[in-house]
Design a protein around this motif. Structure first.
Motif, PDB file in Angstrom:
ATOM      1  N   ASP A 253       0.814  -1.215   0.000  1.00  0.00           N
ATOM      2  CA  ASP A 253       0.000   0.000   0.000  1.00  0.00           C
ATOM      3  C   ASP A 253       0.847   1.266   0.000  1.00  0.00           C
ATOM      4  OD1 ASP A 253      -2.271  -1.620   0.136  1.00  0.00           O
ATOM      5  OD2 ASP A 253      -2.197  -1.683   2.340  1.00  0.00           O
ATOM      6  N   PHE A 254       2.125   1.131   0.348  1.00  0.00           N
ATOM      7  CA  PHE A 254       3.032   2.290   0.371  1.00  0.00           C
ATOM      8  C   PHE A 254       4.308   1.937  -0.405  1.00  0.00           C
ATOM      9  CE2 PHE A 254       0.378   2.616   4.113  1.00  0.00           C
ATOM     10  CZ  PHE A 254       0.017   3.944   4.150  1.00  0.00           C
ATOM     11  N   LEU A 255       4.112   1.412  -1.633  1.00  0.00           N
ATOM     12  CA  LEU A 255       5.247   0.879  -2.377  1.00  0.00           C
ATOM     13  C   LEU A 255       6.332   1.921  -2.655  1.00  0.00           C
ATOM     14  CD1 LEU A 255       6.288  -1.725  -3.572  1.00  0.00           C
ATOM     15  CD2 LEU A 255       5.161  -1.153  -5.729  1.00  0.00           C
ATOM     16  N   PRO A 256       6.005   3.149  -3.103  1.00  0.00           N
ATOM     17  CA  PRO A 256       7.080   4.137  -3.332  1.00  0.00           C
ATOM     18  C   PRO A 256       7.892   4.440  -2.079  1.00  0.00           C
ATOM     19  CG  PRO A 256       5.046   4.833  -4.407  1.00  0.00           C
ATOM     20  CD  PRO A 256       4.690   3.678  -3.533  1.00  0.00           C
ATOM     21  N   SER A 257       7.190   4.629  -0.930  1.00  0.00           N
ATOM     22  CA  SER A 257       7.905   4.923   0.311  1.00  0.00           C
ATOM     23  C   SER A 257       8.695   3.706   0.789  1.00  0.00           C
ATOM     24  CB  SER A 257       6.914   5.349   1.398  1.00  0.00           C
ATOM     25  OG  SER A 257       6.278   6.555   1.055  1.00  0.00           O
ATOM     26  N   ALA A 258       8.124   2.510   0.588  1.00  0.00           N
ATOM     27  CA  ALA A 258       8.828   1.306   1.008  1.00  0.00           C
ATOM     28  C   ALA A 258      10.103   1.111   0.204  1.00  0.00           C
ATOM     29  CB  ALA A 258       7.913   0.084   0.846  1.00  0.00           C
ATOM     30  N   ILE A 259      10.062   1.506  -1.064  1.00  0.00           N
ATOM     31  CA  ILE A 259      11.255   1.382  -1.911  1.00  0.00           C
ATOM     32  C   ILE A 259      12.277   2.443  -1.539  1.00  0.00           C
ATOM     33  CG2 ILE A 259      12.105   1.553  -4.277  1.00  0.00           C
ATOM     34  CD1 ILE A 259       9.458   0.378  -5.231  1.00  0.00           C
ATOM     35  N   SER A 260      11.808   3.689  -1.396  1.00  0.00           N
ATOM     36  CA  SER A 260      12.747   4.789  -1.121  1.00  0.00           C
ATOM     37  C   SER A 260      13.416   4.644   0.243  1.00  0.00           C
ATOM     38  CB  SER A 260      12.016   6.134  -1.215  1.00  0.00           C
ATOM     39  OG  SER A 260      11.003   6.218  -0.219  1.00  0.00           O
ATOM     40  N   SER A 261      12.689   4.114   1.208  1.00  0.00           N
ATOM     41  CA  SER A 261      13.266   3.977   2.548  1.00  0.00           C
ATOM     42  C   SER A 261      14.185   2.761   2.668  1.00  0.00           C
ATOM     43  CB  SER A 261      12.143   3.862   3.583  1.00  0.00           C
ATOM     44  OG  SER A 261      11.376   2.692   3.378  1.00  0.00           O
ATOM     45  N   GLY A 262      14.136   1.879   1.695  1.00  0.00           N
ATOM     46  CA  GLY A 262      14.991   0.696   1.726  1.00  0.00           C
ATOM     47  C   GLY A 262      14.418  -0.466   2.498  1.00  0.00           C
ATOM     48  N   ILE A 263      13.256  -0.282   3.137  1.00  0.00           N
ATOM     49  CA  ILE A 263      12.694  -1.366   3.941  1.00  0.00           C
ATOM     50  C   ILE A 263      12.220  -2.523   3.068  1.00  0.00           C
ATOM     51  CG2 ILE A 263      10.404  -0.289   3.962  1.00  0.00           C
ATOM     52  CD1 ILE A 263       9.971  -1.463   6.708  1.00  0.00           C
TER      53      ILE A 263
ATOM     54  N   ASP B 165      13.510  -3.638   0.256  1.00  0.00           N
ATOM     55  CA  ASP B 165      14.642  -4.477  -0.131  1.00  0.00           C
ATOM     56  C   ASP B 165      15.044  -5.413   1.002  1.00  0.00           C
ATOM     57  OD1 ASP B 165      14.741  -3.349  -2.635  1.00  0.00           O
ATOM     58  OD2 ASP B 165      16.230  -1.830  -2.086  1.00  0.00           O
ATOM     59  N   ARG B 166      15.007  -4.910   2.228  1.00  0.00           N
ATOM     60  CA  ARG B 166      15.412  -5.736   3.377  1.00  0.00           C
ATOM     61  C   ARG B 166      14.440  -6.891   3.596  1.00  0.00           C
ATOM     62  NH1 ARG B 166      16.231  -0.969   7.696  1.00  0.00           N
ATOM     63  NH2 ARG B 166      16.474  -2.713   9.158  1.00  0.00           N
ATOM     64  N   ILE B 167      13.136  -6.619   3.448  1.00  0.00           N
ATOM     65  CA  ILE B 167      12.143  -7.682   3.649  1.00  0.00           C
ATOM     66  C   ILE B 167      12.193  -8.697   2.511  1.00  0.00           C
ATOM     67  CG2 ILE B 167       9.663  -8.147   3.827  1.00  0.00           C
ATOM     68  CD1 ILE B 167       9.324  -5.444   5.142  1.00  0.00           C
TER      69      ILE B 167
END
Length: 466
Positions: A68-78, A80-82
Motif C-alpha cells: 500500500d506504500f510501495l514508493p515509500s517502502a522502496i525509497s526507505s529501503g525497507i 529491499d530488506r524484507i
C-alpha cells in the motif's frame, strides 16, 4: 502513528505495524529536524533490526503492508530488506523443506499449517512448493520486486518459473486489464530466466490465453521467442494451433514459421540432435497441414525450405506431404507447382520415392526428369565406387574375396538393369519434349503468318523453350 508518537515509541507493535509506521514516517518526512520528538524513522528502525528473527507469517504480513506504500517502502529501503529476507529463506529452506528457515518460536501455528500441506503438489498440474500460495497473494508490482531479488540471490530458476506459472493460474485474478498486466509481467520475468529452466508446455498454456488478453506486441514477441528457442521440446499437438479469426487456413502456419526462425537464431549449427528433432517434428506438421485447402502455396513452401537439409536424413516425408498438397490443390498454376516442387531435394529421396515421383501426374514433367536424372547420377556413382574398390591382394583374405565376387557381380547386374530402365525413361521423356517443341514451332509459324487467328501457347510449351 499518533498513538505511537504520543507514547514515545514505548508501546508494543507488530512487525507489520513497524513497516507501516516506517513507510508513513518516510512519506511525511518525520525526522528529528521536523519535530521536537525523537525521529519516528529512528524509533521504527529498532523494530526493523529484528527482521532476521521474524517468522514467515510476520514477514509476509509486513510485505503485504508495503504494497500500500510501495514508493515509500522502496525509497526507505525497507522493501529491499524484507524481500531479501524472503528470498534468503526460500533459498535456505530448499525445495523439499516444508517450513521456512528463520521462523521464531512464536509462529508455531504457522509452522503447523506449513507442515500439514505438501511441499510439492500436482493437483493443479503444477509442482507447488510451500511458499507458492503465500507469494501468490501479492499484487503484480510486488511479485516483480520479489522475483527480481530471487534471481539475484540465485534461487533455482526452475522453481521460479513454476511459481510464475502457478501465479498466472491460481493467483492472477481481477479485471481483464489486471490479468493482462500480470501476464505481461510474468512473461518478462520468465524471459529473464535460463531458457532451459522454463517449461515449454507452460509457455504454450500462456500463449493459448494471450490472444484474448491482447498483450503488447513486444511482450507477445518475447513469448514466441521463448517457445521458438525450445520448440524441439514440444509435440505435434502443441504446434497445431488454430489460425486467428479472419484467416482462412485451419492452422496458424505463420506462427510456426516465427517459432522456427527463433529456433534457428538461438540454436545455430551447434546441436544437430536438436535440429534433426525439429526436422522430424516439422515433417509431421507438414503432413497435417497439407490437406488444408486454404493454405497458401507460399507458406507451404516456406515450411519446407526454412530448415536446412542437415535437419533431415531424407526428403521422403516432404515428398509425401507435397504429393498430398498437390492432390488437394489441383487448381494451382504450373509456376506455383514448380515453386513447391523445387523445395524437394531429389538427392535426398529414396529410390522408391524417385520412381514414384517420375510417374506421378500431379508433379510437373520437369520435376520428374530431375528426379530421374538424380537417381541415375546416384546409381552411376554407386557403380563407380563398386568398380573402383581397391583389390584385396592379401593372401589371407583372397578366399573370402573370391567367395564374395559372385555376389558383387550379381548386385552390379541388378544396378545396371535399374540404370538402363531409368535411362530409357529419360529418353522417352526427352522424345516427348522434342515433339512438343516441334509442335510449338509450327504453332508459332502459323501465328506469324495468320495474326488474326493467333492464340496463346500452352504454358508447358513456353517453359520448354531452350
Amino acid at each position: 502513528m499518533a498513538r505511537f508518537c504520543y507514547n514515545n515509541g514505548r508501546i508494543q507493535i507488530t512487525p507489520s505495524d513497524a513497516c507501516l509506521l516506517h513507510c508513513v514516517a518516510d512519506y511525511m518526512e518525520m525526522t528529528e529536524d521536523a519535530s521536537s520528538f525523537p525521529s519516528l524513522i529512528k524509533l521504527t528502525e529498532v523494530y526493523l533490526l529484528g527482521i532476521p528473527c521474524w517468522s514467515w507469517s510476520e514477514i509476509m504480513s509486513a510485505l503485504r503492508q508495503c504494497q500500500d506504500f510501495l514508493p515509500s517502502a522502496i525509497s526507505s529501503g525497507i522493501l529491499d530488506r524484507i524481500i531479501d529476507s524472503v528470498a534468503g529463506r526460500i533459498t535456505t529452506a530448499g525445495v523439499g523443506d516444508t517450513t521456512p528457515s528463520g521462523s521464531s518460536p512464536e509462529s508455531s501455528a504457522f509452522r503447523f499449517s506449513c507442515d500439514t500441506r505438501s511441499s510439492i503438489s500436482t493437483r493443479s498440474g503444477i509442482h507447488r512448493a510451500w511458499w507458492f500460495e503465500d507469494l501468490a497473494l501479492l499484487n503484480t508490482d510486488m511479485i516483480q520486486q520479489v522475483i527480481a531479488s530471487m534471481v539475484l540471490q540465485k534461487v533455482d530458476n526452475v522453481m521460479i518459473s513454476r511459481f510464475l506459472f502457478y501465479y498466472l493460474k491460481c493467483g492472477a485474478h481481477g479485471s481483464p486489464s489486471e490479468k493482462r498486466k500480470a501476464t505481461e509481467t510474468a512473461i518478462d520475468l520468465l524471459h529473464s530466466l535460463d531458457r532451459s529452466c522454463v517449461s515449454c508446455k507452460g509457455l504454450f498454456n500462456i500463449l493459448r490465453v494471450a490472444s484474448s488478453l491482447r498483450l503488447s506486441k513486444s511482450c507477445h514477441g518475447r513469448l514466441e521467442n521463448m517457445i521458438g528457442s525450445q520448440i524441439d521440446q514440444t509435440t505435434l499437438d502443441g504446434l497445431l494451433i488454430p489460425a486467428p479469426i479472419g484467416i482462412g487456413s485451419l492452422y496458424d502456419v505463420s506462427l510456426v514459421l516465427r517459432f522456427l526462425k527463433s529456433f534457428l537464431a538461438s540454436v545455430g549449427q551447434a546441436s544437430m540432435t536438436r535440429m534433426k528433432r525439429v526436422g522430424c517434428l516439422i515433417d509431421s506438421y507438414l503432413a497435417e497441414v497439407a490437406p488444408d485447402p486454404s493454405l497458401e502455396p507460399s507458406k507451404f513452401a516456406a515450411l519446407i525450405t526454412i530448415l536446412p537439409d542437415a535437419a533431415r536424413d531424407s526428403h521422403d516425408a516432404i515428398y509425401r506431404a507435397v504429393d498430398l498438397y498437390l492432390e488437394v490443390h489441383g487448381e494451382l498454376s504450373e509456376e506455383e507447382r514448380m515453386k513447391i516442387c523445387y523445395a524437394i531435394n531429389h538427392d535426398m529421396l529414396s529410390s522408391e520415392s524417385c520412381m514414384h515421383l517420375a510417374g506421378n501426374p500431379k508433379f510437373p514433367s520437369r520435376t520428374a526428369v530431375q528426379a530421374l536424372i538424380s537417381q541415375q547420377s546416384k546409381l552411376k556413382s554407386l557403380l563407380q565406387n563398386t568398380d573402383s574398390a581397391p583389390p584385396k591382394d592379401s593372401k589371407h583374405k583372397k578366399n573370402r574375396f573370391d567367395n564374395n565376387k559372385l555376389d558383387c557381380s550379381t548386385d552390379n547386374e541388378k544396378l545396371s538393369a535399374q540404370l538402363h530402365e531409368m535411362q530409357w525413361r529419360v529418353t522417352e521423356l526427352e522424345k516427348i519434349c522434342k515433339k512438343m517443341q516441334t509442335q510449338m514451332a509450327e504453332v508459332m509459324k502459323n501465328t506469324i503468318s495468320n495474326p488474326s487467328g493467333s492464340r496463346s501457347l500452352p504454358m508447358l510449351c513456353s517453359r520448354l523453350i531452350p
